[in-house]
Structure formats: C-alpha cells, structure tokens
Design a protein around this motif. Structure first.
Motif, PDB file in Angstrom:
ATOM      1  N   LEU A 205       0.836  -1.194   0.000  1.00  0.00           N
ATOM      2  CA  LEU A 205       0.000   0.000   0.000  1.00  0.00           C
ATOM      3  C   LEU A 205       0.874   1.249   0.000  1.00  0.00           C
ATOM      4  O   LEU A 205       0.635   2.195  -0.766  1.00  0.00           O
ATOM      5  CB  LEU A 205      -0.916   0.011   1.227  1.00  0.00           C
ATOM      6  N   SER A 206       1.873   1.258   0.856  1.00  0.00           N
ATOM      7  CA  SER A 206       2.737   2.436   0.955  1.00  0.00           C
ATOM      8  C   SER A 206       3.537   2.630  -0.324  1.00  0.00           C
ATOM      9  O   SER A 206       3.707   3.763  -0.783  1.00  0.00           O
ATOM     10  CB  SER A 206       3.681   2.301   2.154  1.00  0.00           C
ATOM     11  N   TYR A 207       4.020   1.529  -0.929  1.00  0.00           N
ATOM     12  CA  TYR A 207       4.796   1.670  -2.153  1.00  0.00           C
ATOM     13  C   TYR A 207       3.931   2.202  -3.285  1.00  0.00           C
ATOM     14  O   TYR A 207       4.332   3.109  -4.015  1.00  0.00           O
ATOM     15  CB  TYR A 207       5.412   0.337  -2.572  1.00  0.00           C
ATOM     16  N   SER A 208       2.758   1.635  -3.447  1.00  0.00           N
ATOM     17  CA  SER A 208       1.869   2.071  -4.523  1.00  0.00           C
ATOM     18  C   SER A 208       1.494   3.539  -4.364  1.00  0.00           C
ATOM     19  O   SER A 208       1.497   4.300  -5.336  1.00  0.00           O
ATOM     20  CB  SER A 208       0.602   1.199  -4.543  1.00  0.00           C
ATOM     21  N   LEU A 209       1.179   3.954  -3.145  1.00  0.00           N
ATOM     22  CA  LEU A 209       0.832   5.350  -2.913  1.00  0.00           C
ATOM     23  C   LEU A 209       2.037   6.261  -3.126  1.00  0.00           C
ATOM     24  O   LEU A 209       1.884   7.397  -3.597  1.00  0.00           O
ATOM     25  CB  LEU A 209       0.286   5.529  -1.494  1.00  0.00           C
ATOM     26  N   TYR A 210       3.229   5.783  -2.774  1.00  0.00           N
ATOM     27  CA  TYR A 210       4.429   6.595  -2.981  1.00  0.00           C
ATOM     28  C   TYR A 210       4.591   6.948  -4.458  1.00  0.00           C
ATOM     29  O   TYR A 210       4.812   8.116  -4.819  1.00  0.00           O
ATOM     30  CB  TYR A 210       5.658   5.840  -2.472  1.00  0.00           C
ATOM     31  N   ASP A 211       4.482   5.946  -5.323  1.00  0.00           N
ATOM     32  CA  ASP A 211       4.623   6.196  -6.756  1.00  0.00           C
ATOM     33  C   ASP A 211       3.510   7.104  -7.259  1.00  0.00           C
ATOM     34  O   ASP A 211       3.738   7.999  -8.087  1.00  0.00           O
ATOM     35  CB  ASP A 211       4.618   4.873  -7.511  1.00  0.00           C
ATOM     36  N   THR A 212       2.299   6.912  -6.754  1.00  0.00           N
ATOM     37  CA  THR A 212       1.173   7.737  -7.175  1.00  0.00           C
ATOM     38  C   THR A 212       1.355   9.184  -6.743  1.00  0.00           C
ATOM     39  O   THR A 212       1.080  10.113  -7.516  1.00  0.00           O
ATOM     40  CB  THR A 212      -0.142   7.181  -6.591  1.00  0.00           C
ATOM     41  N   VAL A 213       1.829   9.386  -5.531  1.00  0.00           N
ATOM     42  CA  VAL A 213       2.027  10.744  -5.022  1.00  0.00           C
ATOM     43  C   VAL A 213       3.083  11.478  -5.846  1.00  0.00           C
ATOM     44  O   VAL A 213       2.942  12.674  -6.141  1.00  0.00           O
ATOM     45  CB  VAL A 213       2.415  10.718  -3.530  1.00  0.00           C
ATOM     46  N   VAL A 214       4.147  10.783  -6.236  1.00  0.00           N
ATOM     47  CA  VAL A 214       5.189  11.414  -7.052  1.00  0.00           C
ATOM     48  C   VAL A 214       4.609  11.893  -8.384  1.00  0.00           C
ATOM     49  O   VAL A 214       4.860  13.028  -8.817  1.00  0.00           O
ATOM     50  CB  VAL A 214       6.346  10.419  -7.297  1.00  0.00           C
TER      51      VAL A 214
END
Length: 334
Positions: A205-214
């Motif tokens: 979840l954190s990895y997917s959101l990290y890429d999305t936020v970037v």
C-alpha cells in the motif's frame, strides 16, 4: 545505452516525445477491469489457500531428516488418523513441516511418533503445536481494521495535501485495484495467504501510494502553471506530467523489484523459507501492479474527474478553438 536512455527521458520531459496515456484511458480501463474481474473470479472458483494460522489445526516440524520427501509424512499421518488432511512442506534440505486438521492430544502424540519412525529420527526431532482458529479470526479482523484505517487516513491526507478530493479518490481506487489483483494472483498460483503475506500486502500500500504521489505532485505542478495563456488542455497537462515521471517510475520499480525477486526465487526457492516467499511474492506483485495502475489508471482517472469542471471546460474549449483558428489560417495561406 545510457545516453540513449537519457535522451529518451529528456524527450519525454520536454514533450518532444510523448505516450498518450490519458487519451487511451478507455483501453486501460477495460484492461484494468478485466484484471480485477479475473482476480475476483479466480478465488471464487479455485478458493483461497489460507494458512493454518487462519484456519487452525495441528502442526508438526521434523528436523535433521536425511531424505526430506513428502510421502513418508503423508503415510504416517494416514496410519494414525486416516480421515485427516495432511499438508506437507519441505523446509530447506533437512526439514519437513506437516499441517493437519485439529487433532486430539493423543492423536498428536501418536502422529509425532509415526513421523519420527517414518523419517528415522528421534522423537525429540519432532515438535508439535496447535493453533486455534480464534487466533486466525483475530488476525483477520485486525488486518481488515488496519486496512480500512489506512485507506481512510491516506485518503484524507492526500485530499488535504493536493487540495482536491478527486486526486485522493483516483489514488485510492487504483490502490484498491492493486490489492484485489494481488489476492487474485495468490489464488491463481496456489500460494498460502499467511500472516507474512498479509504483512506484504499491507506493505505494498505504501509503495503504490508513494509512486502515485510522485506522479500526482508533478500533475499538480503542471496544472497549477496552466494559466489563461496556456496552450495545453487539462488532459494534455496531466499526460505531460505522467510522461515526465515515466522514466523515474520505471527505474524505481526495477530497482525495487530486483531484490524482491531475488528473495522470492533464491530465498524461497533454494532455501525453502516460506515466510520469505509469502512476503516477497506480495511485494513483487504490488510493485509491478502499483506502477502500472499509477500510470494507466490513477492519472487518467483523475484527469477524467476534473475535465467536467466549468473552469477547466472553458479553458479546454478556448485552447481547442485557438488551434482551429490557427489551423484555418495556415490552410488559407497555403
């Protein structure tokens, strides 16, 4: 090779070269929908292979085995409890793990003795344990509560940070799709869903959101710079941001996926560490699917949610009319 990749990245950043991610969103939506539907259907058809921690049962661990094969364990359990379902896993080169339905204390003692005899090891090399289904129910409930809390908090924080709930909604919907696909892959390959796998699922979840936020941060930057004089439509600004961050997303995914793949194929396949396998598989799926969903689902979905706003519609219409007038002028001069 490096210079070509640098040139490719520069072309994407300046807009000299571009992939139409936003314009082809219907195609991406169809692909995403098919993946999600298959990920829902596969568990319904094949079932989900939950580990003993969720279902409860008896577990036996045999160590220092000379010939670690599954057949002796299956025959040993059947000789004591014929109706029991035995699941045998080879752990490394000299270990065997046997999981069965819930057994009585006497049956557990007899199975331990039968396993020791089957593998020609002392009874002291066979350890037994019992896991009640209530423990698994508690783990499941806590995981669901944690997931819901994470999604709510992440959605609220993203809405505040980006100053629009539509960007938050697009990110969360893409994230939910990532989770569904991950569970579907687990069901398709038959891997157990264990507490370790749940940890891996929550980690992605954190990895997917990290890429999305970037990617979304670059989208916000591009669209914030779009004034009345901008010659780009809103969708074009979003698409430019996705292209500008594409190389970064790919590089980040590859760098993250390589060590995880090594853990999966070497640590789990060679060393027989099931915990590593459970965590690494969910992480690998999450990294790949999370990167894909950010580029092909989250960004186009956000653009679609915003394109209907009056101010954006007026701006897009103005840009398109100016292009038509410019095209007409060129045609007349020709």
């Amino acid at each position: 090779m490096a210079s070509r990749l640098t040139t490719f990245g520069n072309d994407l950043y300046t807009g000299k070269r571009s992939f139409n991610f936003v314009g082809g969103r219907r195609k991406w939506y169809v692909i995403a929908a098919v993946l999600v539907i298959l990920s829902i259907v596969v568990p319904l058809v094949r079932g989900v292979n939950f580990s003993i921690e969720f279902l409860g049962g008896s577990q036996f661990q045999i160590t220092n085995v000379q010939n670690a094969t599954a057949e002796p364990a299956t025959e040993a359990v059947a000789s004591v409890v014929p109706d029991a379902t035995a699941k045998v896993t080879i752990v490394g080169d000299s270990g065997v793990r046997v999981q069965t339905d819930q057994l009585s204390q006497q049956d557990s003692h007899d199975v331990s003795a039968a396993l020791a005899e089957a593998y020609d090891v002392p009874v002291s090399e066979v350890t037994s344990s019992f896991i009640g289904p209530s423990w698994g129910a508690d783990v499941t409930r806590q995981a669901i509560v944690g997931l819901i809390a994470f999604l709510l908090l992440a959605g609220i924080i993203m809405a505040i940070y980006f100053r629009t709930w539509k960007m938050s909604l697009a990110a969360i919907l893409a994230l939910i799709g990532d989770l569904i696909v991950t569970v579907g892959v687990y069901a398709a390959v038959g891997f157990e869903i264990s507490p370790a796998a749940m940890i891996g699922v929550l980690t992605i979840l954190s990895y997917s959101l990290y890429d999305t936020v970037v990617v979304f941060d670059k989208i916000r930057e591009n669209t914030a710079d779009d004034g009345d004089e901008s010659r780009r439509t809103f969708a074009e600004s979003v698409n430019l941001a996705v292209n500008q961050t594409l190389v970064r997303s790919i590089n980040t995914s590859v760098i993250a996926a390589l060590p995880v793949a090594a853990i999966l194929f070497i640590g789990a396949g060679v060393l027989g560490a099931d915990t590593l396998r459970d965590i690494s598989l969910s992480l690998l799926i999450g990294i790949l699917v999370g990167t894909w969903s950010t580029v092909f689902v989250a960004a186009p979905l956000y653009s679609q949610l915003r394109e209907g706003e009056p101010a954006i519609k007026r701006h897009d219409l103005k840009v398109l009319k100016e292009r038509e007038r410019a095209g007409s002028s060129v045609a007349v001069e020709a």
